[in-house]
Scaffold this motif. Structure first.
Motif: not given
Length: 322
Positions: A196-197, A199-200, A254, A257-258
């Motif tokens: 996920a990180p 992609y973020l 974003l 968020s990562a």
């Protein structure tokens, strides 16, 4: 001896400095004349491009180091990313110029480039591009198998990008997909997978690219309209400043968020904050845009990206106990 009737001749195509090149760069002042057209095809006198390609790699490498509990990103990986960014940006720019040579001839800022000005033939440019691509592939082979496959996958986006300004009002989005790919590669080089990180931070780099390239496109709005070239600057029109502000705000959200997902500490958050502050400063300068201001703000994104990269890279050092 008769006096020279023209003691101050106009610069030739080989020696002319392109409008968006750094003034006094070694390519224009010291490189052999025969090399200059090819160095300009590679954008060596316009290094901002490879910086913007490199920075998502370093962002992801910093995030991966935090997630893996390492004190700093892998120096060898960071060096390979640097070499790869310079090489592949040169190859991609050459391909872009081959495809766009007729359009470039219709735009004041680009008609002096090596292909539209006749300094380099399309065949010679194609050979140059293949050599650069092979060099970039050698760099890619230094990573794990998953990263090699991920890097190769980016070529499809790179191949279609030059055609997008003919068919969509948002070619900057496709540029973002290509230029942000390092957000995926920088993470997979450490873990051999995508999480996920990654992609973020990839998404953060995409919207950042749309924002800064919209600023860049503000230089050419009038010529682009005449030549029929589509761009986000033309699409957004009078609302371009607000659109860029939205892109930059999403990039910060974003990236934050990562950073939160990997458990970033004070150093990482300081980097995110500095990145946000720099982007905010750019927005404040977009109230009355002239081509020189647009070019200067576009180039300043190197510094914005380095602030984030530095915060992420140094975060682990702050956690070391002696």
């Amino acid at each position: 001896m008769a006096p020279d009737p023209n003691p101050n001749p106009a610069p030739t195509a080989d020696t002319a400095v392109l409008p968006d090149a750094l003034k006094g760069h070694w390519v224009d002042t010291h490189a052999p004349l025969r090399w200059r057209p090819f160095l300009k095809l590679a954008r060596m006198e316009r290094p901002i491009g490879w910086w913007l390609l490199l920075l998502p790699c370093w962002w992801a490498a910093g995030l991966a180091a935090i997630a893996a509990g390492r004190p700093f990103p892998d120096p060898w990986h960071c060096l390979l990313f640097l070499i790869g960014a310079i090489t592949m940006r040169a190859a991609g720019s050459t391909f872009n110029d081959i495809v766009d040579r007729k359009l470039d001839a219709q735009v004041a800022r680009t008609r002096g480039r090596p292909l539209p000005s006749g300094q380099v033939t399309p065949k010679a440019a194609a050979i140059f591009m293949v050599c650069l691509s092979l060099a970039g592939f050698v760099v890619l082979l230094q990573f794990n198998g998953f990263t090699i496959a991920t890097g190769i996958a980016s070529l499809a986006i790179v191949a279609i990008y030059p055609f997008m300004k003919r068919v969509t009002n948002m070619p900057q989005f496709v540029l973002g997909l290509a230029f942000s790919w390092g957000g995926l590669v920088g993470w997979s080089a450490v873990f051999g997978r995508l999480d996920a990180p990654a992609y973020l931070i990839y998404a953060a780099a995409i919207v950042w690219t749309i924002g800064y390239d919209t600023i860049y496109a503000m230089q050419d709005i009038e010529d682009d309209a005449i030549a029929g070239i589509k761009s986000s600057a033309r699409l957004f029109g009078a609302c371009a400043r607000e659109a860029v502000a939205l892109c930059f705000a999403l990039a910060v959200l974003l990236a934050g968020s990562a950073t939160w997902l990997v458990g970033g500490g004070a150093g990482a958050w300081l980097g995110v904050g500095a990145f946000a502050a720099h982007l905010g400063w750019q927005i404040s300068r977009l109230r009355a845009v002239t081509p020189p201001i647009a070019l200067g703000l576009f180039r300043s994104n190197r510094d914005a990206g380095l602030l984030l990269a530095a915060g992420l890279a140094l975060d682990g050092l702050g956690r070391i106990t002696f």
